[in-house]
Design an enzyme around this catalytic site. Sequence first.
Site, PDB file in Angstrom:
ATOM      1  N   LYS A  55       0.993  -1.282  -0.041  1.00 54.90           N
ATOM      2  CA  LYS A  55      -0.259  -0.121   0.008  1.00 54.90           C
ATOM      3  C   LYS A  55       0.786   1.232  -0.018  1.00 54.90           C
ATOM      4  O   LYS A  55       0.419   2.070  -0.710  1.00 54.90           O
ATOM      5  CB  LYS A  55      -0.910   0.018   1.206  1.00 54.90           C
ATOM      6  CG  LYS A  55      -2.062  -0.873   1.005  1.00 54.90           C
ATOM      7  CD  LYS A  55      -2.995  -1.119   2.334  1.00 54.90           C
ATOM      8  CE  LYS A  55      -3.728  -2.097   2.203  1.00 54.90           C
ATOM      9  NZ  LYS A  55      -4.334  -2.624   3.560  1.00 54.90           N
ATOM     10  N   GLN A  99      -5.298  -1.470   9.255  1.00 53.51           N
ATOM     11  CA  GLN A  99      -5.075  -2.895   8.784  1.00 53.51           C
ATOM     12  C   GLN A  99      -5.853  -3.918   9.844  1.00 53.51           C
ATOM     13  O   GLN A  99      -5.531  -3.913  10.898  1.00 53.51           O
ATOM     14  CB  GLN A  99      -3.566  -3.165   8.417  1.00 53.51           C
ATOM     15  CG  GLN A  99      -3.415  -4.383   7.933  1.00 53.51           C
ATOM     16  CD  GLN A  99      -3.917  -4.582   6.468  1.00 53.51           C
ATOM     17  OE1 GLN A  99      -4.064  -3.720   5.899  1.00 53.51           O
ATOM     18  NE2 GLN A  99      -4.327  -5.599   5.981  1.00 53.51           N
ATOM     19  N   ASP A 122     -11.774   2.894   3.685  1.00 52.71           N
ATOM     20  CA  ASP A 122     -12.036   1.523   3.572  1.00 52.71           C
ATOM     21  C   ASP A 122     -13.572   1.222   3.560  1.00 52.71           C
ATOM     22  O   ASP A 122     -14.199   0.233   3.535  1.00 52.71           O
ATOM     23  CB  ASP A 122     -11.394   0.910   4.841  1.00 52.71           C
ATOM     24  CG  ASP A 122     -10.617  -0.129   4.615  1.00 52.71           C
ATOM     25  OD1 ASP A 122     -10.425  -0.499   3.735  1.00 52.71           O
ATOM     26  OD2 ASP A 122      -9.977  -0.439   5.878  1.00 52.71           O
TER      27      ASP A 122
HETATM   28  N1  GUN Z   1      -7.471  -6.883   5.705  1.00 47.71           N
HETATM   29  C1  GUN Z   1      -7.544  -7.497   4.772  1.00 47.71           C
HETATM   30  N2  GUN Z   1      -8.448  -6.550   3.806  1.00 47.71           N
HETATM   31  C2  GUN Z   1      -8.501  -5.323   4.257  1.00 47.71           C
HETATM   32  C3  GUN Z   1      -9.013  -4.191   3.886  1.00 47.71           C
HETATM   33  O1  GUN Z   1      -9.655  -4.208   2.779  1.00 47.71           O
HETATM   34  N3  GUN Z   1      -8.993  -3.233   4.595  1.00 47.71           N
HETATM   35  C4  GUN Z   1      -8.364  -3.481   6.021  1.00 47.71           C
HETATM   36  N4  GUN Z   1      -8.545  -2.297   6.659  1.00 47.71           N
HETATM   37  N5  GUN Z   1      -7.862  -4.571   6.478  1.00 47.71           N
HETATM   38  C5  GUN Z   1      -7.857  -5.565   5.665  1.00 47.71           C
END
Ligand code: GUN
Length: 298
Positions: A55, A99, A122
Amino acid sequence: MTTAAIIDGKAFAADLRARVAVGAAAFERQAGRKAGLAVVLVGEDPASQVYVRNKGKQTVEAGMASFEHKLPADTTQADLIALVERLNADPLVDGILVQLPLPGHLDEQAVVERISPDKDVDGLTPTSTGRLALGLPGLVPCTPLGCLMLLKDRLGSLSGLDAVVIGRSILVGKPMAQLLLAESCTVTIAHSRTQNLPEVVRRADIVVAAVGRPEMVKADWLKPGATVIDVGINRVPAAEEGKTRLVGDVDFAGASAVAGAITPVPGGVGPMTIAVLLRNTLVAAHRNAGVALEDDAL
Ligand code: GUN
């Protein structure tokens, strides 16, 4: 026997990232600062570390600012919430992603609820999920929005099509169903307690599989010509001793003889998630800075 078209999510995601980069450069010229994404990682889960690194890398490549906050596994709820509040107040931060999953002693929902809805890239806060359910504009979870982009690119209008979403998670299944409903699909959400799942799936023009069970969806579950979106990423033992390989929730080899189009694993839905995250960050940046978004191709 037909052979399905392969939906190239990797190429689509690269194209989306290129459009985001153009938009990010225009934003910087107008706003006098870069759009910014803050990612918070608690603990040392190896898969999460890989995602967070990717990311950060792709955020910088798109011409945006990346703020990484790595906290120890024993971080308290109060300290994590204090960080979220600091990021909410930081004018250089347009998007906040915590996350998931968080270590077990932390209350995920309580943390997510503290993220400002203006920075909820998100799409997980009650405000964002509520706006999606109401059919109002807002930030939408990245993976299902990426799936919808692939579907619309492939099929054009989805109106009136039968869609079956397998899985009811807050990250994928539920928002995916809302997005398909907003496109005027007839939507069924199937899950672990669904009876006669193969029969339910056989009705579908669109199948979105998001259950996390390797190769669960079989060729004979599919209506010939169906469009199949495979969200699963499962690591399974490979033929060669000690090696592993990635498979989706769909039996790709079998399904691609019946489906009209199908996403591969890897290279299908996976690359879309971060590309949409960057897109959501740019959308949030425009709104937060009061700058009009010129290109609705995003
Ligand atoms: N963990 C796995 N996929 C995601 C996501 O799309 N967002 C977040 N915050 N955590 C994740």
